[in-house]
Design a protein around this motif. Structure first.
Motif: not given
Length: 603
Positions: A125-126, A180-186, A203-204
């Motif tokens: 998370a960022v 690694t591919p990531v799906l990110t929720a902003g 959030l990844n």
């Protein structure tokens, strides 16, 4: 109708050979039950397996979607929880200076780390505050600032604080593993007291978490699961080779695009596949499974092998039985049929040799006498056909000679009317030379060399009158000069080109006569660049008219030449016409390549 059909089938069976009749009666009684049993069993078992597997995949897909929805829901719950916790942490440690605030950093990262412990599906998370400071669950995520970070921040800032999902992608920033591919929720974090923006949270979720679910819940090793987004790209798969690319097979891609919840059997890359698809409404995705039918029906191989062995044994026993019956019952009749086969193929020199005095012996004697009489009748027919061809050829030739003479006398008359005495003399001389070669002691077949001389005399006559209408050239391969040709083959073609092609043109034209050898044939071409012939009129030029009174002069000459060649050399030779209005016409003469002694060459 049924009675007539039954009579037809009975007549067909009566005409079969004895051995064939035995096979037709004996083999179906033995093989048909096995074939029906094998086919029905295979079809029922195959359909049952396919239906059961399709239902299993549909149910399994529902479970997978529920599991994935749970993972995505955990990510959103983590974002909602962090929204509240970050509000408390930021309000407790406000950013009062431009210097690094350790207490603020510690408070924010601690909340992020606690959220990841509560929701293990979230990989990292960022949080980026309004001053651009980055707070992450891992120090590596804070090292690199992406060039498009402002665009991402602006996209999230434009929302009202709802969760916004970014596409599945590989990134070299704000991730712990760049491969690694990531799906990110902003999510935009808003101060719940004042409503001002505190920053954005990312959030990844690793793609490997999704694909692990696909692999774990896949009960069929040969099957593969694909999660496809609205654009047709694979965002997750049980096999990594297709990840983040469009579906490779065009038919599969089209099927996925057109269906939301369906099951079907399609040919994919030349193999029958069981396809199932379920919609994934949370992100607009679709979950598809692709399973080879051959993998579902592997158990049928043993059944098919057993049926094949049984059928083979039955066929062997039937063959032995048919062979025995043929030797015992049908041997004399089969021997007679073999002898008659030669007669059916045209060999009239064989004779039926049956020494017995029974019905077959009498039949053989009568048949031999019939063949002797047939040979005599065929010989008489050949003589009559030859005479008929000669009469037809003589009749056509008699039509062509006056036709040419009339046109040539018209030329001489026109020249005399114009007072061109020298041209009249040259024309008369050329006409005399022309008919000297044409008569040729009554022979209808001359060499191509003599035919070329005839053409030269004729063109000399026509060019005197129409010198302002056309020019001409003759290009004939010397190697074909000795080969035979019918007299007056080229002259009618040249006459037709002048009167119906070049003469009607408003400007001077050109006439070309060529001769060469091609693929073992002699080819002669007469080409003009005159007005041409409409395409719809070409087929009628070589076909006799229904009413002889409607015969046109141009088509008369062409048709007669074509008929003479076909009568003399065979139906496969003759004329071919190619024309384009306004561009010109080419008439091609095809002749066999025959030596002087009449033997066809092999070149």
């Amino acid at each position: 109708m049924n009675e007539q059909r039954t009579r037809t089938i009975g007549g067909w069976f009566r005409d079969r050979r004895i051995r064939t009749k035995i096979w037709l009666v004996y083999m179906p009684l033995l093989l048909i039950p096995f074939l029906i049993l094998g086919y029905a069993g295979n079809a029922v078992y195959s359909n049952a397996i396919v239906d059961k597997t399709a239902k299993s995949f549909a149910d399994n897909s529902g479970l997978i979607i529920s599991r994935l929805n749970g993972m995505l829901g955990n990510v959103e719950s983590s974002a909602n929880m962090l929204s509240l916790n970050l509000n408390r942490a930021i309000s407790a440690h406000p950013d009062s200076s431009a210097d690094f605030n350790l207490a603020r950093y510690t408070a924010i990262t601690t909340q992020i780390s606690l959220a990841l412990l509560v929701f293990p599906d979230v990989d990292s998370a960022v949080f980026i505050d309004t001053s651009g400071r980055v707070y992450a669950s891992h120090p590596k995520l804070e090292e690199k600032r992406p060039p498009d970070s402002d665009a991402i921040y602006a996209e999230l800032d434009a929302t009202n604080g709802i969760n916004l999902w970014l596409p599945m992608q590989r990134r070299d920033y704000w991730v712990t593993d760049e491969q690694t591919p990531v799906l990110t929720a902003g999510k935009k974090i808003i101060d719940i007291q004042t409503g001002r923006t505190l920053g954005v949270l990312l959030l990844n979720l690793k793609e490997s978490r999704l694909s692990a679910v696909l692999r774990t819940m896949n009960a069929e090793p040969s099957a593969r699961y694909l999660i496809v987004d609205e654009g047709g790209s694979v965002v997750s798969a049980s096999r990594d080779d297709a990840l983040l690319r469009s579906v490779e097979d065009a038919e599969l891609a089209s099927w996925i695009k057109e269906h939301d919840d369906a099951t079907s059997i399609r040919s994919i890359q030349r193999e029958q596949m069981l396809l199932t698809i379920r919609s994934f409404p949370m992100l607009g995705w679709k979950l598809a499974s692709v399973t080879p039918l051959s993998a579902l029906t592997t158990d049928l191989t043993q059944i098919k092998l057993t049926l094949a062995i049984v059928a083979g044994l039955c066929l062997l026993l039937a063959t032995i039985g048919v062979t025995y019956l043929s030797q015992w019952i049908a041997r004399p009749i089969i021997r007679l049929a073999k002898s008659m086969k030669g007669f059916q193929e045209g060999d009239l020199d064989e004779r039926l040799v049956i020494d017995s005095k029974d019905e077959l012996g009498l039949f053989a004697a009568g048949f031999n006498e019939m063949i002797r009489r047939m040979k005599g009748l065929l010989a008489n027919i050949k003589v009559e056909q030859k005479q008929k061809r000669e009469y037809e050829l003589a009749l056509i030739q008699s039509q062509i000679k006056p036709h040419f003479l009339y046109n040539t006398l018209d030329v001489i008359y026109a020249l005399s009317e114009m007072g061109r005495i020298k041209d009249v003399q040259r024309t008369t001389k050329a006409l005399a030379d022309f008919y000297r070669l044409t008569l040729n002691q009554g022979r209808e077949m001359i060499t191509i060399e003599q035919e070329v001389r005839l053409v030269q005399d004729y063109l000399a006559i026509q060019h005197i009158r129409y010198s302002d209408v056309f020019t001409y050239s003759i290009d004939v391969d010397p190697g074909i000069m000795p080969h035979p040709i019918l007299k007056l083959t080229l002259q009618p073609l040249i006459e037709n080109a002048i009167y119906h092609g070049l003469k009607l043109k408003r400007e001077p034209g050109r006439l070309l006569i060529r001769g060469y050898r091609s693929r073992g044939l002699i080819v002669l071409e007469v080409t003009d660049d005159g007005v041409g012939i409409p395409g719809e009129k070409l087929p009628a030029l070589l076909r006799p008219p229904a009413d002889p009174s409607e015969e046109k002069e141009g088509s008369f000459g062409l048709r007669n030449v074509n008929e003479r060649i076909r009568l003399s050399f065979g139906e496969q030779y003759g004329l071919a016409i190619a024309s384009e209005p306004g561009r010109g016409t080419t008439v091609t003469v095809t002749l066999p390549s025959v030596e002087k002694n009449g033997v066809t060459t092999d070149d």
